[in-house]
Design an enzyme around this catalytic site. Structure first.
Site, PDB file in Angstrom:
ATOM      1  N   ARG A 168     -13.050 -23.059   1.806  1.00 54.98           N
ATOM      2  CA  ARG A 168     -11.340 -22.667   1.420  1.00 54.98           C
ATOM      3  C   ARG A 168     -10.873 -21.448   1.848  1.00 54.98           C
ATOM      4  O   ARG A 168      -9.670 -21.024   1.466  1.00 54.98           O
ATOM      5  CB  ARG A 168     -11.450 -22.796  -0.251  1.00 54.98           C
ATOM      6  CG  ARG A 168     -11.573 -24.101  -0.727  1.00 54.98           C
ATOM      7  CD  ARG A 168     -11.298 -24.132  -2.214  1.00 54.98           C
ATOM      8  NE  ARG A 168     -11.817 -23.275  -3.036  1.00 54.98           N
ATOM      9  CZ  ARG A 168     -11.684 -23.012  -4.302  1.00 54.98           C
ATOM     10  NH1 ARG A 168     -10.903 -23.933  -5.010  1.00 54.98           N
ATOM     11  NH2 ARG A 168     -12.438 -21.989  -5.068  1.00 54.98           N
TER      12      ARG A 168
ATOM     13  N   PRO B  18     -15.835 -12.209  15.402  1.00 54.85           N
ATOM     14  CA  PRO B  18     -14.606 -12.292  15.495  1.00 54.85           C
ATOM     15  C   PRO B  18     -13.940 -10.895  15.443  1.00 54.85           C
ATOM     16  O   PRO B  18     -13.965 -10.114  14.529  1.00 54.85           O
ATOM     17  CB  PRO B  18     -14.192 -13.439  14.470  1.00 54.85           C
ATOM     18  CG  PRO B  18     -15.265 -13.856  13.777  1.00 54.85           C
ATOM     19  CD  PRO B  18     -16.445 -12.856  14.072  1.00 54.85           C
TER      20      PRO B  18
ATOM     21  N   TYR C  80     -20.073  -2.791   4.076  1.00 58.72           N
ATOM     22  CA  TYR C  80     -19.754  -4.386   4.786  1.00 58.72           C
ATOM     23  C   TYR C  80     -20.286  -4.491   6.105  1.00 58.72           C
ATOM     24  O   TYR C  80     -21.153  -5.512   6.184  1.00 58.72           O
ATOM     25  CB  TYR C  80     -18.405  -4.617   4.624  1.00 58.72           C
ATOM     26  CG  TYR C  80     -17.727  -5.624   5.198  1.00 58.72           C
ATOM     27  CD1 TYR C  80     -17.882  -7.207   4.531  1.00 58.72           C
ATOM     28  CD2 TYR C  80     -16.945  -5.803   6.516  1.00 58.72           C
ATOM     29  CE1 TYR C  80     -17.516  -8.179   5.132  1.00 58.72           C
ATOM     30  CE2 TYR C  80     -16.375  -6.970   7.017  1.00 58.72           C
ATOM     31  CZ  TYR C  80     -16.747  -8.270   6.302  1.00 58.72           C
ATOM     32  OH  TYR C  80     -16.110  -9.540   6.874  1.00 58.72           O
TER      33      TYR C  80
ATOM     34  N   VAL D   7     -11.351 -18.708   7.624  1.00 55.56           N
ATOM     35  CA  VAL D   7     -12.012 -19.056   8.534  1.00 55.56           C
ATOM     36  C   VAL D   7     -12.824 -20.566   8.377  1.00 55.56           C
ATOM     37  O   VAL D   7     -12.693 -21.348   9.081  1.00 55.56           O
ATOM     38  CB  VAL D   7     -13.221 -18.279   8.820  1.00 55.56           C
ATOM     39  CG1 VAL D   7     -14.385 -18.902  10.003  1.00 55.56           C
ATOM     40  CG2 VAL D   7     -12.938 -16.940   9.465  1.00 55.56           C
TER      41      VAL D   7
ATOM     42  N   TRP E  99       2.880   2.287   7.691  1.00 59.46           N
ATOM     43  CA  TRP E  99       2.357   3.498   7.555  1.00 59.46           C
ATOM     44  C   TRP E  99       1.927   4.220   9.230  1.00 59.46           C
ATOM     45  O   TRP E  99       1.677   3.170  10.158  1.00 59.46           O
ATOM     46  CB  TRP E  99       0.634   3.261   7.268  1.00 59.46           C
ATOM     47  CG  TRP E  99       0.652   3.500   5.530  1.00 59.46           C
ATOM     48  CD1 TRP E  99       1.714   3.247   4.862  1.00 59.46           C
ATOM     49  CD2 TRP E  99      -0.515   3.741   4.942  1.00 59.46           C
ATOM     50  NE1 TRP E  99       1.043   3.515   3.597  1.00 59.46           N
ATOM     51  CE2 TRP E  99      -0.164   3.960   3.656  1.00 59.46           C
ATOM     52  CE3 TRP E  99      -1.555   4.315   5.236  1.00 59.46           C
ATOM     53  CZ2 TRP E  99      -0.966   4.330   2.821  1.00 59.46           C
ATOM     54  CZ3 TRP E  99      -2.593   4.745   4.192  1.00 59.46           C
ATOM     55  CH2 TRP E  99      -2.282   4.720   2.909  1.00 59.46           C
TER      56      TRP E  99
HETATM   57  N1  LIG Z   1     -10.569 -12.578   8.109  1.00 60.21           N
HETATM   58  C1  LIG Z   1     -10.629 -11.788   9.106  1.00 60.21           C
HETATM   59  O1  LIG Z   1      -9.999 -11.414  10.002  1.00 60.21           O
HETATM   60  C2  LIG Z   1     -12.288 -11.861   9.740  1.00 60.21           C
HETATM   61  C3  LIG Z   1     -12.504 -11.164  10.979  1.00 60.21           C
HETATM   62  C4  LIG Z   1     -13.682 -11.041  11.469  1.00 60.21           C
HETATM   63  C5  LIG Z   1     -14.611 -11.880  10.688  1.00 60.21           C
HETATM   64  N2  LIG Z   1     -14.495 -12.544   9.580  1.00 60.21           N
HETATM   65  C6  LIG Z   1     -15.521 -13.226   9.024  1.00 60.21           C
HETATM   66  O2  LIG Z   1     -15.278 -14.746   8.584  1.00 60.21           O
HETATM   67  C7  LIG Z   1     -15.812 -14.820   7.572  1.00 60.21           C
HETATM   68  C8  LIG Z   1     -15.123 -15.489   6.421  1.00 60.21           C
HETATM   69  O3  LIG Z   1     -14.082 -14.869   6.251  1.00 60.21           O
HETATM   70  P1  LIG Z   1     -12.589 -15.135   5.725  1.00 60.21           P
HETATM   71  O4  LIG Z   1     -11.691 -14.330   6.143  1.00 60.21           O
HETATM   72  O5  LIG Z   1     -12.607 -16.700   5.892  1.00 60.21           O
HETATM   73  O6  LIG Z   1     -12.696 -14.851   4.051  1.00 60.21           O
HETATM   74  P2  LIG Z   1     -11.852 -15.522   2.893  1.00 60.21           P
HETATM   75  O7  LIG Z   1     -10.745 -16.162   3.137  1.00 60.21           O
HETATM   76  O8  LIG Z   1     -11.974 -14.424   1.843  1.00 60.21           O
HETATM   77  O9  LIG Z   1     -12.867 -16.764   2.439  1.00 60.21           O
HETATM   78  C9  LIG Z   1     -14.311 -16.535   1.686  1.00 60.21           C
HETATM   79  C10 LIG Z   1     -14.958 -17.921   1.492  1.00 60.21           C
HETATM   80  O10 LIG Z   1     -16.165 -17.483   1.006  1.00 60.21           O
HETATM   81  C11 LIG Z   1     -16.426 -17.902  -0.130  1.00 60.21           C
HETATM   82  N3  LIG Z   1     -17.193 -17.435  -0.976  1.00 60.21           N
HETATM   83  C12 LIG Z   1     -17.181 -16.022  -1.504  1.00 60.21           C
HETATM   84  N4  LIG Z   1     -18.259 -15.319  -1.880  1.00 60.21           N
HETATM   85  C13 LIG Z   1     -19.091 -16.749  -2.271  1.00 60.21           C
HETATM   86  C14 LIG Z   1     -20.186 -16.947  -3.138  1.00 60.21           C
HETATM   87  N5  LIG Z   1     -20.653 -16.108  -3.922  1.00 60.21           N
HETATM   88  N6  LIG Z   1     -20.596 -18.306  -3.121  1.00 60.21           N
HETATM   89  C15 LIG Z   1     -19.838 -19.234  -2.502  1.00 60.21           C
HETATM   90  N7  LIG Z   1     -18.737 -19.056  -1.807  1.00 60.21           N
HETATM   91  C16 LIG Z   1     -18.229 -17.981  -1.649  1.00 60.21           C
HETATM   92  C17 LIG Z   1     -15.023 -18.534  -0.750  1.00 60.21           C
HETATM   93  O11 LIG Z   1     -15.166 -19.456  -1.688  1.00 60.21           O
HETATM   94  P3  LIG Z   1     -14.003 -19.895  -2.724  1.00 60.21           P
HETATM   95  O12 LIG Z   1     -12.812 -20.118  -2.192  1.00 60.21           O
HETATM   96  O13 LIG Z   1     -14.593 -21.117  -3.522  1.00 60.21           O
HETATM   97  O14 LIG Z   1     -13.823 -18.786  -3.484  1.00 60.21           O
HETATM   98  C18 LIG Z   1     -14.184 -18.575   0.234  1.00 60.21           C
HETATM   99  O15 LIG Z   1     -13.935 -19.714   0.585  1.00 60.21           O
HETATM  100  C19 LIG Z   1     -16.830 -13.707   6.848  1.00 60.21           C
HETATM  101  O16 LIG Z   1     -17.972 -13.618   7.018  1.00 60.21           O
HETATM  102  C20 LIG Z   1     -15.737 -12.376   7.686  1.00 60.21           C
HETATM  103  O17 LIG Z   1     -16.674 -11.418   7.714  1.00 60.21           O
HETATM  104  C21 LIG Z   1     -13.362 -12.458   9.083  1.00 60.21           C
END
Ligand SMILES: NC(=O)c1ccc[n+]([C@@H]2O[C@H](COP(=O)([O-])OP(=O)(O)OC[C@H]3O[C@@H](n4cnc5c(N)ncnc54)[C@H](OP(=O)(O)O)[C@@H]3O)[C@@H](O)[C@H]2O)c1
Length: 338
Positions: free
Chosen positions: A34, A185, A158, A37, A224
């Site tokens: 959800r 990414p 982190y 990513v 900013w």
């Molecule tokens: N966003 C960026 O710009 C970015 C850049 C580089 C790398 N990344 C990497 O990509 C990955 C995903 O990031 P994102 O931006 O997609 O994050 P996000 O939108 O915050 O989504 C995180 C997801 O992880 C799930 N989650 C979190 N804690 C959990 C737990 N304890 N048990 C089960 N599910 C859990 C959440 O589930 P629910 O929806 O059910 O709560 C949510 O679906 C991460 O590893 C991040 O480091 C992201």
């Protein structure tokens, strides 16, 4: 760390990692489906007609709980895993909740990667981030710069958790012949992003701010710093395309950057978002506030050589993200997913 170890010192007698590539019927677990990513990966897999997808929300399966994770893997025996579940946030959230960021991410990674190995997953893709690179690393960031200098202090908890995940993937490759791959990414954006001003990343925060300023007829939006820092952005659909492509075509533990290879100043990004949202007021800069690092760009030459390139232009990606925001998030008092 093996991805830095010279070849002469490499461990020679290790279990062989077997190439694995999903076919349309393979069982594939998308952890975090959800999120920004995970939802993009799930959408992309469906577009490509993968039919056997497994997903769980956090309330159905808390990946910090080792017993629950084992029960899930034992029951479902997924063949492929995209590990896109993590505790994620922008600078403020990372800095204020350092303890949560390191604990949650270490627990999720440890539980999922280890269960994947023990329950016969054929390949797992782990998501790192470019914050794993040293704060003062030369630009553009090459994969080999990892662990060559101190981290940015605001997100070091982190970043250390992510580095532990990369090392675990690497160590499981060599000791167990486990096929895990790790991608780094750049800044991502797109539908299903977090638009909460307290916890979001810069691009969705600017969408929220310019949209709100348009609705309230605010004469000025102030950003900013000087607006001069250069940043790189990748649409989540491009990231999903890269992740699925690498799941099929890459079997090495060496980390890979995934980015657009293009950069834009924060001021020009603000102008682009103002134009997209239809905000007609002024954009001001607050030079009493810090600029942050002047430039952050991934070197994507390794991925390009393998044959993958980003396709979605920033202007087009921001327009589609704004459409998603209008349809799904603009009227909500946005809350951080819990
Ligand atoms: N966003 C960026 O710009 C970015 C850049 C580089 C790398 N990344 C990497 O990509 C990955 C995903 O990031 P994102 O931006 O997609 O994050 P996000 O939108 O915050 O989504 C995180 C997801 O992880 C799930 N989650 C979190 N804690 C959990 C737990 N304890 N048990 C089960 N599910 C859990 C959440 O589930 P629910 O929806 O059910 O709560 C949510 O679906 C991460 O590893 C991040 O480091 C992201």
């Amino acid at each position: 760390m093996r991805f830095q170890r010279p070849a002469a010192h490499a461990v020679t007698e290790t279990p062989r990692v077997i190439h694995a590539s999903p076919d349309p019927g393979s069982s594939i677990y998308v952890a975090g489906h959800r999120g920004l990513v995970g939802s993009a990966i799930e959408r992309h897999l469906k577009e490509l007609n993968y039919t056997n997808l497994i997903t769980r929300t956090r309330s159905e399966l808390d990946l910090r709980e080792p017993v629950a994770v084992d029960v899930f893997f034992q029951e479902h025996k997924p063949e492929f895993v995209f590990l896109a579940a993590a505790t994620v946030g922008g600078i403020m959230a990372n800095d204020l909740n350092r303890g949560d960021f390191i604990r949650d991410n270490l627990q999720i990674q440890l539980n999922v990667i280890d269960a994947a190995r023990r329950f016969g997953v054929r390949k797992l893709l782990f998501l790192g981030s470019t914050c794993i690179y040293p704060r003062d690393a030369p630009q553009p960031l090459k994969e080999e710069y990892i662990l060559t200098g101190p981290l940015e202090p605001t997100n070091s908890a982190y970043a250390v958790a992510k580095i532990a995940g990369l090392e675990m993937i690497d160590a499981y490759h060599t000791q167990y012949g486990f096929n895990g791959i790790s991608i780094m990414p750049t800044n991502l954006y797109g539908s299903h992003d977090n638009f909460d001003l307290e916890t979001s990343h810069v691009l969705p925060a600017l969408i929220r701010r310019f949209h709100d300023a348009k609705i309230t007829n605010a004469p000025t939006v102030t950003i900013w710093g000087t607006g001069s820092p250069l940043r790189e952005f990748l649409h989540c659909d491009d990231l999903a395309d890269a992740a699925v492509w690498l799941m099929a075509n890459y079997d090495e533990p060496q980390i890979l950057n995934v980015g657009s290879g293009e950069e834009i100043s924060i001021l020009n990004l603000a102008r682009l978002i103002a134009e997209t949202t239809g905000y007609m007021g002024e954009i001001a800069t607050d030079t009493t506030k810090p600029d942050g690092t002047p430039r952050k760009l991934c070197d994507v030459s390794k991925l390009s050589k393998l044959g993958w390139r980003a396709k979605i232009e920033l202007k087009e990606g921001i327009a589609s993200t704004y459409r998603w925001f209008l349809e799904n998030a603009a009227d909500q008092s946005w809350e951080t997913p819990s």
